[in-house]
Design an enzyme around this catalytic site. Structure first.
Site, PDB file in Angstrom:
ATOM      1  N   SER A   1     -50.635  -9.844  26.113  1.00 53.52           N
ATOM      2  CA  SER A   1     -49.422 -10.646  26.012  1.00 53.52           C
ATOM      3  C   SER A   1     -48.158  -9.806  26.026  1.00 53.52           C
ATOM      4  O   SER A   1     -47.114 -10.254  26.494  1.00 53.52           O
ATOM      5  CB  SER A   1     -49.462 -11.473  24.718  1.00 53.52           C
ATOM      6  OG  SER A   1     -49.572 -10.620  23.593  1.00 53.52           O
ATOM      7  N   ILE A   2     -48.244  -8.582  25.523  1.00 53.78           N
ATOM      8  CA  ILE A   2     -47.062  -7.731  25.424  1.00 53.78           C
ATOM      9  C   ILE A   2     -47.016  -6.673  26.523  1.00 53.78           C
ATOM     10  O   ILE A   2     -45.957  -6.355  27.044  1.00 53.78           O
ATOM     11  CB  ILE A   2     -47.013  -7.058  24.043  1.00 53.78           C
ATOM     12  CG1 ILE A   2     -46.621  -8.096  22.990  1.00 53.78           C
ATOM     13  CG2 ILE A   2     -46.058  -5.884  24.013  1.00 53.78           C
ATOM     14  CD1 ILE A   2     -46.541  -7.543  21.588  1.00 53.78           C
ATOM     15  N   ALA A   3     -48.159  -6.119  26.868  1.00 54.78           N
ATOM     16  CA  ALA A   3     -48.189  -5.001  27.802  1.00 54.78           C
ATOM     17  C   ALA A   3     -49.469  -5.046  28.629  1.00 54.78           C
ATOM     18  O   ALA A   3     -50.377  -5.834  28.358  1.00 54.78           O
ATOM     19  CB  ALA A   3     -48.096  -3.680  27.036  1.00 54.78           C
ATOM     20  N   GLN A   4     -49.504  -4.204  29.635  1.00 51.92           N
ATOM     21  CA  GLN A   4     -50.732  -4.037  30.409  1.00 51.92           C
ATOM     22  C   GLN A   4     -50.988  -2.552  30.608  1.00 51.92           C
ATOM     23  O   GLN A   4     -50.087  -1.725  30.494  1.00 51.92           O
ATOM     24  CB  GLN A   4     -50.651  -4.761  31.745  1.00 51.92           C
ATOM     25  CG  GLN A   4     -49.529  -4.358  32.668  1.00 51.92           C
ATOM     26  CD  GLN A   4     -49.389  -5.364  33.809  1.00 51.92           C
ATOM     27  OE1 GLN A   4     -49.132  -6.550  33.603  1.00 51.92           O
ATOM     28  NE2 GLN A   4     -49.570  -4.881  35.037  1.00 51.92           N
TER      29      GLN A   4
ATOM     30  N   ASP B   1     -55.576  -4.075  14.172  1.00 55.92           N
ATOM     31  CA  ASP B   1     -55.899  -4.910  15.340  1.00 55.92           C
ATOM     32  C   ASP B   1     -57.279  -4.508  15.861  1.00 55.92           C
ATOM     33  O   ASP B   1     -57.459  -4.234  17.042  1.00 55.92           O
ATOM     34  CB  ASP B   1     -54.827  -4.739  16.419  1.00 55.92           C
ATOM     35  CG  ASP B   1     -54.820  -5.898  17.414  1.00 55.92           C
ATOM     36  OD1 ASP B   1     -55.445  -6.933  17.119  1.00 55.92           O
ATOM     37  OD2 ASP B   1     -54.191  -5.768  18.474  1.00 55.92           O
TER      38      ASP B   1
END
Length: 516
Positions: free
Chosen positions: A132-135, A285
């Site tokens: 959702s934030i980065a790849q 996480d």
């Protein structure tokens, strides 16, 4: 400042998505949900076709990246959303379609101290993962070293800022309704979500967290953190060593490679306890997509955007609580809750100990596979309500991570008993930290520190005295003007304005139905 109508429209849109996934049914049926919220749920789901089994994770994925992070936060709160929703949301690994590579490459090119071509020999345009934030893309540096490049999604910071502002607005109104909604402190939930997310949106903070945890765990055998390439890291780009290994969720591949799943499960639990109790700094996480197993059996952790911290006093209490539960010393566990001021002092400590016994005794000595987790959670949260325990936001990440670790450990070894694995470690840590020698050394250190502070103590004694309670001060909450307080309206207009809000949502709902 965003207008209330804008917040309402956003909430309506998100509410419709939740309704289509059946995710509002449980809230509507819960006796603790405020009547006003139940009415809004009914309006939001009006005319939708709902699945028989709610798909909470699917709903949050459909809403967008900020909602995915909110869903992961709510996965720590069965007292708010229920045990069924928690189990569904724990599967919410934020995998999304990747952003176009030309945008990602431009981000890399513009975010480092040199052009991307001067730093990397090759960058694979196909990401190995998109969240959702980065790849993340595999690459090779000009020195020939294989690395992983994590890149923020273009525009993600602005999108989070917009959505979280609406979450804050909605949480303030929910908490203002009082009752159970106020006890659950939704504003602090969103405040923690905002703080965690802002950390994730600065990849230099993630790099620093990985580096700090690597130093803390350097002496732990069978667990490693990838090395950071600081010369190729910025606020929007993170470069670290490439890791080859099997995802810890791929049980068949682990068995085929000859790994002992029981050893892996115990190692994972003990590693988490080392981080949380010994170091007070833990990887928060730890879902299955962020853990790999190398050929030699070493567990490798990745993705350090969300980290948890526990101060020293809270760690003492945590260790004693865990050990008390494993040994059946419910009186001591109850006393700690009162010492930490988690339970208000007007309650009786012995009554609280009896309530803990009612929950703890049925679970002791049994493997997780034989426990009714739902029944245990229901009993625990009934206790929190009966004894007026407010949510402790500083422990939310710990609770979430403990549930994640338990889930992974039981997938590796369904017969594992978490208490039996944890008890020897916790006992030894308590003995080392609270035994006579440790207490003497700690006392001498504190006395030396106090002598150094004498001048300041004389001037500002009140500021140097230790504060009561185990929870840190809550973060400041943003000012939110409630809709029934606008333009100097009296409290008598409160419910009329809530009804008006319901009417607006109802009209918008009918309009949305016509478009859907």
């Amino acid at each position: 400042m965003t207008r209330p109508l804008t917040h309402i429209i956003r909430l309506l849109k998100w509410g419709r998505i939740l309704a289509r996934h059946g995710a509002l049914r449980a809230f509507e049926a819960d006796r603790n949900t405020p009547a006003q919220v139940k009415r809004l749920c009914r309006i939001a789901r009006f005319g939708t076709i709902q699945p028989k089994v709610p798909d909470y994770a699917g709903a949050f994925r459909a809403i967008g990246p900020a909602a995915i992070k909110l869903g992961q936060t709510l996965a720590t709160r069965p007292d708010i959303i229920g045990e069924e929703a928690v189990h569904n949301l724990l599967m919410l690994q934020d995998q999304l379609p990747p952003a176009p590579f030309d945008q990602v490459y431009a981000q890399i090119d513009n975010s480092l101290n040199k052009p991307a071509a001067a730093l990397f020999e090759y960058i694979d345009p196909v990401p190995v993962g998109a969240a959702s934030i980065a790849q993340v893309h595999r690459a090779r540096t000009n020195e020939g070293k294989d690395v992983a490049i994590k890149v923020l999604r273009p525009g993600i910071r602005e999108q989070f800022a917009r959505d979280i502002e609406t979450y804050e607005w909605a949480a303030a109104h929910l908490e203002a309704l009082g009752g159970e909604a106020a006890r659950l402190r939704p504003q602090l939930v969103i405040a923690n979500l905002k703080r965690w997310t802002l950390r994730e949106l600065d990849l230099r903070r993630e790099a620093a967290s990985a580096s700090e945890l690597k130093e803390a765990m350097v002496a732990v055998e069978g667990y490693i953190i990838p090395t950071i390439d600081w010369d190729r890291t910025s606020g929007r780009v993170l470069t670290l060593e490439w890791i080859d290994g099997i995802k810890i969720s791929d049980i068949d591949a682990l068995k085929a490679a000859g790994h002992d799943l029981n050893i892996l499960a115990e190692k994972l639990v003990l590693t988490f306890l080392r981080q949380a109790i010994s170091e007070g700094f833990f990887h928060a996480d730890m879902h299955q997509g962020n853990l790999f197993v190398r050929a030699d059996g070493t567990i490798v952790a990745i993705d350090f955007g969300i980290m948890g911290r526990i101060n020293r006093q809270a760690r003492f209490w945590l260790a004693e609580i865990l050990y008390g539960l494993t040994t059946g010393n419910y009186k001591r566990v109850a006393e700690i809750h009162f010492e930490a001021q988690y339970v208000p002092s007007y309650h009786n400590v012995d009554e609280f100990a009896t309530a803990l016994r009612a929950v703890g005794e049925p679970t002791r000595g049994k493997p997780v596979s034989e426990l009714s987790v739902g029944q245990m959670l229901d009993s625990l949260f009934a206790i929190t309500r009966d004894f007026d325990m407010q949510t402790q936001p500083h422990l939310l990440l710990l609770q979430k991570t403990m549930v994640m670790v338990e889930g992974i450990a039981t997938s590796l070894n369904p017969s594992i008993n978490m208490w039996d694995v944890a008890a020897p470690y916790v006992r030894d840590w308590i003995r080392g930290e609270l035994g006579p020698e440790a207490m003497l050394a700690d006392g001498l250190r504190k006395q030396a520190d106090t002598l150094k502070l004498i001048p300041d103590l004389i001037r500002r004694l009140d500021e140097q005295l230790p504060r009561k309670g185990g929870a840190p001060e809550p973060p400041p909450l943003p000012p939110v003007q409630l809709i029934w307080e606008r333009k100097g309206q009296s409290n008598a207009a409160r419910y009329l304005l809530v009804a008006a809000l319901a009417g607006v949502l109802g009209a918008a709902g009918m309009w949305a139905i016509g478009l859907s």
